[in-house]
Design a protein around this motif. Sequence first.
Motif, PDB file in Angstrom:
ATOM      1  N   VAL A 235       8.403  -4.707  -2.371  1.00 40.38           N
ATOM      2  CA  VAL A 235       7.099  -4.413  -1.789  1.00 40.38           C
ATOM      3  C   VAL A 235       6.046  -4.524  -2.880  1.00 40.38           C
ATOM      4  O   VAL A 235       6.209  -3.951  -3.962  1.00 40.38           O
ATOM      5  CB  VAL A 235       7.056  -2.992  -1.179  1.00 40.38           C
ATOM      6  CG1 VAL A 235       5.673  -2.682  -0.609  1.00 40.38           C
ATOM      7  CG2 VAL A 235       8.128  -2.843  -0.095  1.00 40.38           C
ATOM      8  N   VAL A 236       4.970  -5.252  -2.611  1.00 32.74           N
ATOM      9  CA  VAL A 236       3.847  -5.354  -3.534  1.00 32.74           C
ATOM     10  C   VAL A 236       2.681  -4.586  -2.940  1.00 32.74           C
ATOM     11  O   VAL A 236       2.381  -4.714  -1.743  1.00 32.74           O
ATOM     12  CB  VAL A 236       3.453  -6.827  -3.776  1.00 32.74           C
ATOM     13  CG1 VAL A 236       2.209  -6.912  -4.658  1.00 32.74           C
ATOM     14  CG2 VAL A 236       4.612  -7.580  -4.423  1.00 32.74           C
TER      15      VAL A 236
ATOM     16  N   GLY B 204       1.727   4.938   1.800  1.00 37.39           N
ATOM     17  CA  GLY B 204       2.689   4.059   2.462  1.00 37.39           C
ATOM     18  C   GLY B 204       3.642   3.446   1.457  1.00 37.39           C
ATOM     19  O   GLY B 204       4.846   3.337   1.706  1.00 37.39           O
ATOM     20  N   GLY B 205       3.119   3.042   0.290  1.00 38.65           N
ATOM     21  CA  GLY B 205       3.985   2.503  -0.750  1.00 38.65           C
ATOM     22  C   GLY B 205       4.977   3.525  -1.258  1.00 38.65           C
ATOM     23  O   GLY B 205       6.150   3.213  -1.493  1.00 38.65           O
ATOM     24  N   VAL B 206       4.519   4.759  -1.424  1.00 44.95           N
ATOM     25  CA  VAL B 206       5.415   5.833  -1.874  1.00 44.95           C
ATOM     26  C   VAL B 206       6.549   6.044  -0.869  1.00 44.95           C
ATOM     27  O   VAL B 206       7.718   6.203  -1.242  1.00 44.95           O
ATOM     28  CB  VAL B 206       4.630   7.142  -2.069  1.00 44.95           C
ATOM     29  CG1 VAL B 206       5.576   8.307  -2.306  1.00 44.95           C
ATOM     30  CG2 VAL B 206       3.662   7.014  -3.241  1.00 44.95           C
ATOM     31  N   MET B 207       6.212   6.038   0.425  1.00 47.29           N
ATOM     32  CA  MET B 207       7.234   6.258   1.455  1.00 47.29           C
ATOM     33  C   MET B 207       8.277   5.146   1.432  1.00 47.29           C
ATOM     34  O   MET B 207       9.483   5.408   1.559  1.00 47.29           O
ATOM     35  CB  MET B 207       6.565   6.346   2.827  1.00 47.29           C
ATOM     36  CG  MET B 207       5.667   7.556   3.004  1.00 47.29           C
ATOM     37  SD  MET B 207       4.892   7.631   4.633  1.00 47.29           S
ATOM     38  CE  MET B 207       6.306   8.017   5.665  1.00 47.29           C
TER      39      MET B 207
ATOM     40  N   ALA C 274       8.414 -11.560  -2.661  1.00 45.64           N
ATOM     41  CA  ALA C 274       8.152 -10.262  -2.020  1.00 45.64           C
ATOM     42  C   ALA C 274       8.507 -10.298  -0.538  1.00 45.64           C
ATOM     43  O   ALA C 274       8.408 -11.337   0.121  1.00 45.64           O
ATOM     44  CB  ALA C 274       6.690  -9.880  -2.189  1.00 45.64           C
ATOM     45  N   ASP C 275       8.925  -9.159  -0.034  1.00 45.55           N
ATOM     46  CA  ASP C 275       9.192  -9.010   1.401  1.00 45.55           C
ATOM     47  C   ASP C 275       8.006  -8.408   2.130  1.00 45.55           C
ATOM     48  O   ASP C 275       7.759  -8.724   3.298  1.00 45.55           O
ATOM     49  CB  ASP C 275      10.417  -8.107   1.597  1.00 45.55           C
ATOM     50  CG  ASP C 275      11.673  -8.704   1.011  1.00 45.55           C
ATOM     51  OD1 ASP C 275      12.224  -9.629   1.631  1.00 45.55           O
ATOM     52  OD2 ASP C 275      12.088  -8.258  -0.072  1.00 45.55           O
ATOM     53  N   VAL C 276       7.277  -7.514   1.438  1.00 43.15           N
ATOM     54  CA  VAL C 276       6.157  -6.791   2.070  1.00 43.15           C
ATOM     55  C   VAL C 276       4.974  -6.774   1.104  1.00 43.15           C
ATOM     56  O   VAL C 276       5.147  -6.579  -0.103  1.00 43.15           O
ATOM     57  CB  VAL C 276       6.551  -5.337   2.418  1.00 43.15           C
ATOM     58  CG1 VAL C 276       5.367  -4.582   3.016  1.00 43.15           C
ATOM     59  CG2 VAL C 276       7.736  -5.320   3.379  1.00 43.15           C
ATOM     60  N   LEU C 277       3.787  -6.972   1.655  1.00 47.75           N
ATOM     61  CA  LEU C 277       2.544  -6.777   0.910  1.00 47.75           C
ATOM     62  C   LEU C 277       1.713  -5.733   1.628  1.00 47.75           C
ATOM     63  O   LEU C 277       1.405  -5.888   2.817  1.00 47.75           O
ATOM     64  CB  LEU C 277       1.750  -8.080   0.797  1.00 47.75           C
ATOM     65  CG  LEU C 277       0.310  -7.947   0.268  1.00 47.75           C
ATOM     66  CD1 LEU C 277       0.299  -7.408  -1.161  1.00 47.75           C
ATOM     67  CD2 LEU C 277      -0.421  -9.283   0.347  1.00 47.75           C
ATOM     68  N   LEU C 278       1.362  -4.667   0.928  1.00 47.86           N
ATOM     69  CA  LEU C 278       0.447  -3.663   1.467  1.00 47.86           C
ATOM     70  C   LEU C 278      -0.919  -3.918   0.839  1.00 47.86           C
ATOM     71  O   LEU C 278      -1.129  -3.637  -0.340  1.00 47.86           O
ATOM     72  CB  LEU C 278       0.936  -2.244   1.139  1.00 47.86           C
ATOM     73  CG  LEU C 278       2.370  -1.899   1.542  1.00 47.86           C
ATOM     74  CD1 LEU C 278       2.666  -0.438   1.206  1.00 47.86           C
ATOM     75  CD2 LEU C 278       2.628  -2.179   3.011  1.00 47.86           C
TER      76      LEU C 278
END
Length: 333
Positions: free
Chosen positions: A9-10, A20-23, A65-69
């Motif tokens: 996750v980036v 959200g990144g922490v979770m 990456a799989d996810v970008l927030l």
Amino acid sequence: MKLLEGLKVVVLADRLVDFGGVMLARMGAEVVLAGACEMTAPRKAAWHHGMTPSKAPLAELLADADVLLEDRRSEDWPDLKGVTLPETLVHVVATGYPEETPQRPATDLTLMAQSGLMHVIGTAEAPPLRLPGEQAYALTGIQVATAALMGLRARRLTGKGQRIPLSALQSATLSNYREAVMYEWTGRIGRRVGNRLVRGSSGVRQVWPCSDGFVTWSMIDNPGMMRALVRVMVEQGAAGELAEVDWGAILVADTDQEVIDRWQGIVAKFFARHDRATLAGWSLEHGWGLSAITKLSEVPESPQMKARGIFPDGGTLPTGPLFAVHPAKGGAA
């Protein structure tokens, strides 16, 4: 093995996607903090636990990456122009207000106010209150993490990447769902009622002092729960007239407020005689629906917090305004 182990996750963090990144990190993902506005020690401790900062080019970080927030709270925050996104990327875009509407300043205070939360927090005779810390940002972060998980599920089913926009205003409003539903069904606009749960023609108390702090419980239309509470009160010699009430034959919501207040006075004296652990133990054993309210200073010692490694620095709370509390009377908070 954790749920998201092996996924990357980036995060581009400007307060809306931080939590959200922490979770996602707590669920096992490798979370890389590619950029963050106004980094301070308290903010890092509160919102970035489990992330790994990186100064590598964004295009390089996103390649696998799989996810970008992506956080779009501020208009001057760097955008992704010129960066090629992987076709399988789950891209969550958080803005202060819905994407299709004009953007304006989105602070925790403005989001709390415009979501309607401040309209119902506090007492009718006093000004509106906001929740402590940065709750609107946290509420947004929860929706960000939820959106990322839904995107990963959709990618697994379709093999395609996803772009998921969400707004902080809508995220905060979701936590105020009761007022919107009430207005839709009754046409009534909610108001601040303080330490009361209003149902029907009466209001019942929700937070109660006990011998070493506070508990939360309400006298509601649940005959089994009320009988269970009164049984213990009888054993303790504290039930008074509550022992004579046929809880299956009345509706608390339709009982005169004067009677409710008298009954609650009896309960208040009973709760005040016992500590949180005793009351919570009775509640668990007999089914009262009562919960002990944990003091902030006790949070790091919680078995749940310890099991999750939420406070790795010796089990102490970080310093800073997010964790400041007013001292309790006669002692620490």
